[in-house]
Write a protein that holds these residues in place. Sequence first.
Motif, short mmCIF file in Angstrom:
data_model
loop_
_atom_site.label_atom_id
_atom_site.label_comp_id
_atom_site.label_asym_id
_atom_site.label_seq_id
_atom_site.Cartn_x
_atom_site.Cartn_y
_atom_site.Cartn_z
N LYS A 61 -3.84 82.91 9.33
CA LYS A 61 -2.92 83.96 10.15
C LYS A 61 -1.38 84.00 9.30
O LYS A 61 -1.02 85.32 9.10
N ASN A 62 -0.92 83.06 9.11
CA ASN A 62 0.54 83.01 8.86
C ASN A 62 0.60 82.23 7.57
O ASN A 62 0.83 80.82 7.72
N LEU A 63 0.87 83.06 6.17
CA LEU A 63 1.27 82.13 5.00
C LEU A 63 2.18 81.15 5.24
O LEU A 63 1.89 79.80 4.72
N ASP A 64 3.23 81.63 5.74
CA ASP A 64 4.50 80.64 5.54
C ASP A 64 4.29 79.38 6.60
O ASP A 64 4.71 78.37 6.05
N GLU A 65 3.86 79.69 7.71
CA GLU A 65 3.46 78.58 8.58
C GLU A 65 2.58 77.59 7.94
O GLU A 65 2.62 76.27 7.79
N GLN A 123 3.19 71.41 2.49
CA GLN A 123 4.14 70.82 1.92
C GLN A 123 4.66 69.67 2.89
O GLN A 123 4.59 68.47 2.24
N ASP A 124 5.03 69.85 4.12
CA ASP A 124 5.76 68.79 5.02
C ASP A 124 4.68 67.79 5.27
O ASP A 124 5.06 66.48 5.29
N VAL A 125 3.56 68.10 5.77
CA VAL A 125 2.52 67.23 6.21
C VAL A 125 1.72 66.69 5.07
O VAL A 125 1.50 65.22 4.92
N MET A 126 1.15 67.40 4.31
CA MET A 126 0.25 66.62 3.28
C MET A 126 0.85 66.58 1.79
O MET A 126 0.46 65.82 0.94
N GLY A 127 2.33 66.92 1.81
CA GLY A 127 3.23 66.46 0.59
C GLY A 127 2.83 67.18 -0.77
O GLY A 127 2.94 66.46 -1.88
#
Length: 136
Positions: free
Chosen positions: A14-18, A24-28
């Motif tokens: 639903k929200n690309l930025d989220e 990026q932050d969790v999956m690295g």
Amino acid sequence: MKPTHIEHIGIAVKNLDEAVKYYQDVMGLTCYNIEEVADQKVRTAFFKVGETKVELLESTAPDGPVAKFIDKKGEGVHHIAFAVKGIEQSLEHAEKHGVKLIDQKPRKGAEGLDIAFLHPKSTFGVLTELCEDKGE
Ligand code: CMX
């Protein structure tokens, strides 16, 4: 048909930025490209995982295929894309085997690839994309 690898997995969000932030932050992973594909009414974000990519898809219009998918099924895996050699022959081959084609001929998709979709009702419920990098 001879797929060489899974080119990407398309995930409807639903929200690309989220969703980019999560990958990026969790999956690295690193988002290396954000691109709008106007004729598909989507904004896409790409991450490489080995030879395969994750493609996040956010709809840019309420009547687009990704918006319709999310309305019906919610966020999640939207399609699997196989890299093939000879996309035109691969489509002919699939059609000869009774598969319903969404695209009779390849067209240009994200990242300049030639792409074509097979209908999920003919492919055991998985929207299937064939793609070929002709390097043009
Ligand atoms: N995966 C599995 N099933 C799907 C699906 C998907 N991604 N999208 C739709 N379906 C199913 C629906 O659940 C529905 O099933 P039921 O009849 O059992 O309820 C059926 O297919 C028809 O769905 P619909 O909502 O009526 O949608 P349409 O027939 O209008 O369109 C489809 C479905 C697949 C033909 C259309 O979404 C399409 O042409 N997709 C290809 C293009 C695309 O998806 N582009 C976005 C990505 C672009 C990119 O990667 O750059």
